[in-house]
Design a protein around this motif. Structure first.
Motif, PDB file in Angstrom:
ATOM      1  N   LEU A   1     -18.585  62.403-101.544  1.00  0.00           N
ATOM      2  CA  LEU A   1     -18.865  63.457-102.523  1.00  0.00           C
ATOM      3  C   LEU A   1     -17.593  63.869-103.252  1.00  0.00           C
ATOM      4  CD1 LEU A   1     -21.315  65.675-100.425  1.00  0.00           C
ATOM      5  CD2 LEU A   1     -21.909  64.310-102.441  1.00  0.00           C
ATOM      6  N   LEU A   2     -16.500  63.989-102.518  1.00  0.00           N
ATOM      7  CA  LEU A   2     -15.224  64.376-103.126  1.00  0.00           C
ATOM      8  C   LEU A   2     -14.737  63.288-104.075  1.00  0.00           C
ATOM      9  CD1 LEU A   2     -12.810  66.268-103.368  1.00  0.00           C
ATOM     10  CD2 LEU A   2     -11.806  65.157-101.356  1.00  0.00           C
ATOM     11  N   ILE A   3     -14.805  62.035-103.627  1.00  0.00           N
ATOM     12  CA  ILE A   3     -14.373  60.923-104.476  1.00  0.00           C
ATOM     13  C   ILE A   3     -15.210  60.871-105.752  1.00  0.00           C
ATOM     14  CG2 ILE A   3     -14.285  58.406-104.678  1.00  0.00           C
ATOM     15  CD1 ILE A   3     -13.567  58.313-101.709  1.00  0.00           C
ATOM     16  N   ALA A   4     -16.523  61.055-105.602  1.00  0.00           N
ATOM     17  CA  ALA A   4     -17.417  61.019-106.762  1.00  0.00           C
ATOM     18  C   ALA A   4     -17.050  62.115-107.760  1.00  0.00           C
ATOM     19  CB  ALA A   4     -18.868  61.166-106.316  1.00  0.00           C
ATOM     20  N   TYR A   5     -16.812  63.320-107.264  1.00  0.00           N
ATOM     21  CA  TYR A   5     -16.459  64.422-108.154  1.00  0.00           C
ATOM     22  C   TYR A   5     -15.129  64.149-108.851  1.00  0.00           C
ATOM     23  CZ  TYR A   5     -14.922  68.901-109.893  1.00  0.00           C
ATOM     24  OH  TYR A   5     -14.442  69.903-110.720  1.00  0.00           O
ATOM     25  N   LEU A   6     -14.146  63.645-108.105  1.00  0.00           N
ATOM     26  CA  LEU A   6     -12.835  63.369-108.695  1.00  0.00           C
ATOM     27  C   LEU A   6     -12.907  62.235-109.703  1.00  0.00           C
ATOM     28  CD1 LEU A   6     -10.515  63.740-105.565  1.00  0.00           C
ATOM     29  CD2 LEU A   6     -10.863  65.376-107.433  1.00  0.00           C
ATOM     30  N   LEU A   7     -13.711  61.205-109.404  1.00  0.00           N
ATOM     31  CA  LEU A   7     -13.915  60.134-110.383  1.00  0.00           C
ATOM     32  C   LEU A   7     -14.505  60.697-111.670  1.00  0.00           C
ATOM     33  CD1 LEU A   7     -15.388  57.183-108.254  1.00  0.00           C
ATOM     34  CD2 LEU A   7     -13.270  57.132-109.583  1.00  0.00           C
ATOM     35  N   GLY A   8     -15.537  61.506-111.519  1.00  0.00           N
ATOM     36  CA  GLY A   8     -16.174  62.103-112.686  1.00  0.00           C
ATOM     37  C   GLY A   8     -15.236  62.998-113.471  1.00  0.00           C
ATOM     38  N   SER A   9     -14.270  63.595-112.772  1.00  0.00           N
ATOM     39  CA  SER A   9     -13.357  64.543-113.406  1.00  0.00           C
ATOM     40  C   SER A   9     -12.296  63.889-114.270  1.00  0.00           C
ATOM     41  CB  SER A   9     -12.666  65.403-112.328  1.00  0.00           C
ATOM     42  OG  SER A   9     -13.559  66.327-111.753  1.00  0.00           O
ATOM     43  N   ILE A  10     -12.183  62.569-114.205  1.00  0.00           N
ATOM     44  CA  ILE A  10     -11.188  61.883-115.036  1.00  0.00           C
ATOM     45  C   ILE A  10     -11.568  62.065-116.514  1.00  0.00           C
ATOM     46  CG2 ILE A  10     -10.199  59.651-115.671  1.00  0.00           C
ATOM     47  CD1 ILE A  10     -10.725  58.757-112.769  1.00  0.00           C
ATOM     48  N   PRO A  11     -10.798  62.810-117.280  1.00  0.00           N
ATOM     49  CA  PRO A  11     -11.126  63.056-118.697  1.00  0.00           C
ATOM     50  C   PRO A  11     -10.613  61.916-119.571  1.00  0.00           C
ATOM     51  CG  PRO A  11      -9.199  64.322-118.095  1.00  0.00           C
ATOM     52  CD  PRO A  11      -9.601  63.545-116.864  1.00  0.00           C
ATOM     53  N   THR A  12     -11.339  60.829-119.575  1.00  0.00           N
ATOM     54  CA  THR A  12     -10.872  59.584-120.178  1.00  0.00           C
ATOM     55  C   THR A  12     -10.389  59.761-121.616  1.00  0.00           C
ATOM     56  OG1 THR A  12     -12.617  58.524-118.876  1.00  0.00           O
ATOM     57  CG2 THR A  12     -11.427  57.150-120.442  1.00  0.00           C
ATOM     58  N   GLY A  13     -11.262  60.276-122.470  1.00  0.00           N
ATOM     59  CA  GLY A  13     -10.900  60.435-123.879  1.00  0.00           C
ATOM     60  C   GLY A  13      -9.721  61.370-124.076  1.00  0.00           C
ATOM     61  N   LEU A  14      -9.683  62.439-123.308  1.00  0.00           N
ATOM     62  CA  LEU A  14      -8.603  63.415-123.427  1.00  0.00           C
ATOM     63  C   LEU A  14      -7.264  62.776-123.075  1.00  0.00           C
ATOM     64  CD1 LEU A  14      -8.138  66.462-124.030  1.00  0.00           C
ATOM     65  CD2 LEU A  14      -8.265  66.836-121.557  1.00  0.00           C
ATOM     66  N   TRP A  15      -7.237  62.027-121.971  1.00  0.00           N
ATOM     67  CA  TRP A  15      -5.989  61.386-121.551  1.00  0.00           C
ATOM     68  C   TRP A  15      -5.562  60.290-122.511  1.00  0.00           C
ATOM     69  CZ3 TRP A  15      -6.574  60.760-115.479  1.00  0.00           C
ATOM     70  CH2 TRP A  15      -6.457  62.022-114.890  1.00  0.00           C
ATOM     71  N   ILE A  16      -6.509  59.504-122.998  1.00  0.00           N
ATOM     72  CA  ILE A  16      -6.177  58.459-123.977  1.00  0.00           C
ATOM     73  C   ILE A  16      -5.600  59.092-125.243  1.00  0.00           C
ATOM     74  CG2 ILE A  16      -7.154  56.736-125.556  1.00  0.00           C
ATOM     75  CD1 ILE A  16      -9.080  55.935-123.335  1.00  0.00           C
ATOM     76  N   GLY A  17      -6.229  60.160-125.692  1.00  0.00           N
ATOM     77  CA  GLY A  17      -5.739  60.842-126.892  1.00  0.00           C
ATOM     78  C   GLY A  17      -4.326  61.359-126.716  1.00  0.00           C
ATOM     79  N   HIS A  18      -4.040  61.989-125.577  1.00  0.00           N
ATOM     80  CA  HIS A  18      -2.712  62.536-125.315  1.00  0.00           C
ATOM     81  C   HIS A  18      -1.669  61.437-125.183  1.00  0.00           C
ATOM     82  CE1 HIS A  18      -3.125  66.825-125.087  1.00  0.00           C
ATOM     83  NE2 HIS A  18      -4.103  66.773-124.188  1.00  0.00           N
ATOM     84  N   SER A  19      -1.959  60.437-124.333  1.00  0.00           N
ATOM     85  CA  SER A  19      -0.940  59.465-123.945  1.00  0.00           C
ATOM     86  C   SER A  19      -0.687  58.381-124.988  1.00  0.00           C
ATOM     87  CB  SER A  19      -1.329  58.810-122.614  1.00  0.00           C
ATOM     88  OG  SER A  19      -2.562  58.122-122.726  1.00  0.00           O
ATOM     89  N   ILE A  20      -1.713  57.986-125.729  1.00  0.00           N
ATOM     90  CA  ILE A  20      -1.563  56.859-126.660  1.00  0.00           C
ATOM     91  C   ILE A  20      -1.504  57.320-128.120  1.00  0.00           C
ATOM     92  CG2 ILE A  20      -2.623  54.723-127.491  1.00  0.00           C
ATOM     93  CD1 ILE A  20      -3.828  54.354-124.716  1.00  0.00           C
ATOM     94  N   TYR A  21      -2.304  58.298-128.482  1.00  0.00           N
ATOM     95  CA  TYR A  21      -2.404  58.689-129.883  1.00  0.00           C
ATOM     96  C   TYR A  21      -1.695  60.010-130.207  1.00  0.00           C
ATOM     97  CZ  TYR A  21      -5.958  55.049-130.112  1.00  0.00           C
ATOM     98  OH  TYR A  21      -6.623  53.839-130.050  1.00  0.00           O
ATOM     99  N   GLY A  22      -1.253  60.707-129.166  1.00  0.00           N
ATOM    100  CA  GLY A  22      -0.587  61.983-129.403  1.00  0.00           C
ATOM    101  C   GLY A  22      -1.496  63.032-129.991  1.00  0.00           C
ATOM    102  N   LYS A  23      -2.781  62.932-129.676  1.00  0.00           N
ATOM    103  CA  LYS A  23      -3.753  63.887-130.205  1.00  0.00           C
ATOM    104  C   LYS A  23      -4.520  64.551-129.067  1.00  0.00           C
ATOM    105  CE  LYS A  23      -4.705  61.804-134.732  1.00  0.00           C
ATOM    106  NZ  LYS A  23      -5.762  61.275-135.634  1.00  0.00           N
ATOM    107  N   ASN A  24      -4.778  65.830-129.249  1.00  0.00           N
ATOM    108  CA  ASN A  24      -5.611  66.573-128.309  1.00  0.00           C
ATOM    109  C   ASN A  24      -7.026  66.623-128.879  1.00  0.00           C
ATOM    110  OD1 ASN A  24      -6.924  68.364-126.630  1.00  0.00           O
ATOM    111  ND2 ASN A  24      -5.358  69.958-126.753  1.00  0.00           N
ATOM    112  N   LEU A  25      -7.945  65.917-128.257  1.00  0.00           N
ATOM    113  CA  LEU A  25      -9.311  65.839-128.786  1.00  0.00           C
ATOM    114  C   LEU A  25      -9.947  67.211-128.958  1.00  0.00           C
ATOM    115  CD1 LEU A  25     -10.948  62.769-126.986  1.00  0.00           C
ATOM    116  CD2 LEU A  25     -10.385  63.010-129.403  1.00  0.00           C
TER     117      LEU A  25
END
Length: 213
Positions: A7-31
């Motif tokens: 249950l903990l792993i599932a919640y943490l997996l779901g919590s990965i904010p994919t678009g937000l992190w990609i925007g910050h790290s690669i494009y320098g944008k906050n979605l």
């Protein structure tokens, strides 16, 4: 203990904010500062482009699938895998890594269904793609899929197709996921009603939406 770990792993997996992190790290944008302000797949496509949107879609889908398959692969859980998968949906919607402000749960919910009931996933995928082409709206397609999922869990077991029998736990979780999706799309429903919803650059736009430029 094993179930709690899943249950903990599932919640943490779901919590990965994919678009937000990609925007910050690669494009320098906050979605959160662009478009709808949402961190999910649709806004990622709109703001960051096809590559970022596709990666976000696949990762968000796989978050749900992996969370659902872990107890199937490794065993030791007294809960149905789809319940564990639902924790990924909650994580995506209320992510601990993004101040509990997440996406609309469509891709991750789809991933859970893919992991647990692939034939039901294919049925919903056909509905999604067909509706998307007819309306040119991801939001309309997502809302339609949520409603069709609710209809499917009632009709298909009675007909003996796609879902061979009634499964109370499966039906409840599908109901919860559909509810989350519908609640998260309330603003979209208002824009659709007012003919102002955002469109994808293809399809028939049968409802004649005219969003602001």
């Amino acid at each position: 203990m094993t179930t709690l770990i899943y249950l903990l792993i599932a919640y943490l997996l779901g919590s990965i904010p994919t678009g937000l992190w990609i925007g910050h790290s690669i494009y320098g944008k906050n979605l959160r500062e662009f478009g709808s302000g949402n961190t999910g797949t649709t806004n990622t496509f709109r703001i960051l482009g096809k590559k970022a949107g596709t990666v976000t879609l696949l990762v968000d889908l796989l978050k749900g699938t992996l969370a659902t398959l872990l107890p199937i692969w490794f065993g030791g859980s007294w809960l149905s895998p789809i319940i564990i998968g639902f924790l990924a949906v909650l994580g995506h919607t209320f992510p601990v890594f993004a101040h509990f402000k997440g996406g609309k749960a469509v891709a991750t919910s789809a991933g859970v269904i893919l992991g647990f009931a692939p034939s039901f996933f294919l049925y919903l995928l056909v509905i999604f793609l067909t509706t998307l082409y007819l309306t040119s709206m991801i939001s309309y397609a997502s809302i339609s899929v949520a409603i069709c999922a609710l209809v499917g869990i009632i009709i298909f077991p009675a007909l003996g197709i796609i879902l061979p029998s009634y499964d109370l736990v499966f039906s409840v979780v599908i109901g919860l996921m559909a509810t989350v999706i519908l609640l998260r799309h309330q603003d979209n429903m208002k824009r659709i009603k007012n003919k102002k919803e955002n469109l994808v650059p293809f399809g028939l736009n049968l409802t004649k939406q005219a969003p602001k430029k």
